[in-house]
Scaffold this motif. Structure first.
Motif: not given
Length: 230
Positions: A163, A159-160, A13, A40-41, A43
């Protein structure tokens, strides 16, 4: 290096405080340079800020870069009851800062949201003041504490991790910023490596509060070390 990480089966990420472009444009630039990265990768602070604004029913006055404005397209900006600050670059004029100041000082309970608090960053023509310097000015003038949604805020790293779907103790941050990258990640329970490239300065190695788990000369060396542990 990114290809080797993905090929190894490790999750990846990119955590960026980029607030001069939407994630889509940021990824488009990276892909043009040969990086196999998807939206999507990534943040980034702006989507996190939008989630916060909707969650709390806040209507922002935006002091951000023109190219970032599309990230806030679905947010109600009429009759602002908070200020959102990003790396506005040339938009950091006295008039614009003073407008943000007047809005904040006129609020009974001023709310200042900053998309990061970096002191400076590095571009091809040298170091440049980052959003943190302007955030501190508004904090001082309005006697308000900004809410930071980018690095090094714990919520941003959480958050990261969400994900990625991994706990902090199973993640390693690689970055060039001793405070925003290394300090922020460690505060969240992650390990962190500092690369001696980008905005790294030798004085970082004597930082009074933040000590990386290790120093590496570049990203490739960091990946070598990580893959040797598998």
């Amino acid at each position: 290096s990114l290809h080797r990480i993905k090929a190894s089966g490790l999750k990846l990420q990119l955590c960026t405080n980029e607030t001069q472009a939407t994630r889509e444009n940021f990824v488009r630039k990276l892909r043009a340079l040969g990086f196999d990265i998807s939206v999507a990768e990534v943040t980034a602070p702006a989507p996190a800020a939008c989630h916060l604004l909707k969650e709390r029913g806040l209507r922002p006055h935006l002091l951000v870069h023109d190219d970032l404005v599309p990230e806030f397209a679905e947010i109600d900006k009429t009759n602002p009851n908070c200020v959102v600050l990003g790396d506005a670059a040339e938009n950091f004029t006295y008039a614009n800062l003073n407008e943000a100041f007047r809005l904040l000082i006129g609020m009974e309970k001023p709310v200042l949201i900053s998309l990061g608090k970096g002191r400076y960053y590095k571009e091809t023509d040298g170091l440049k003041l980052d959003v943190g310097a302007y955030m501190k000015a508004l904090e001082y003038a309005c006697d308000v504490q900004a809410e930071v949604v980018g690095k090094p805020a714990k919520r941003f790293f959480e958050s990261a991790l969400a994900e990625l779907g991994v706990p902090p103790e199973q993640a390693i941050m690689i970055g060039d910023d001793i405070v925003s990258d290394v300090g922020g990640a460690q505060q969240c329970g992650m390990r962190a490596l500092q690369v001696r490239t980008g905005k790294y300065r030798p004085s970082d190695e004597n930082h009074p509060l933040v000590k990386p788990d290790a120093y590496v000369n570049n990203l490739a060396e960091a990946v070598d070390i990580i893959l040797q542990q598998l």
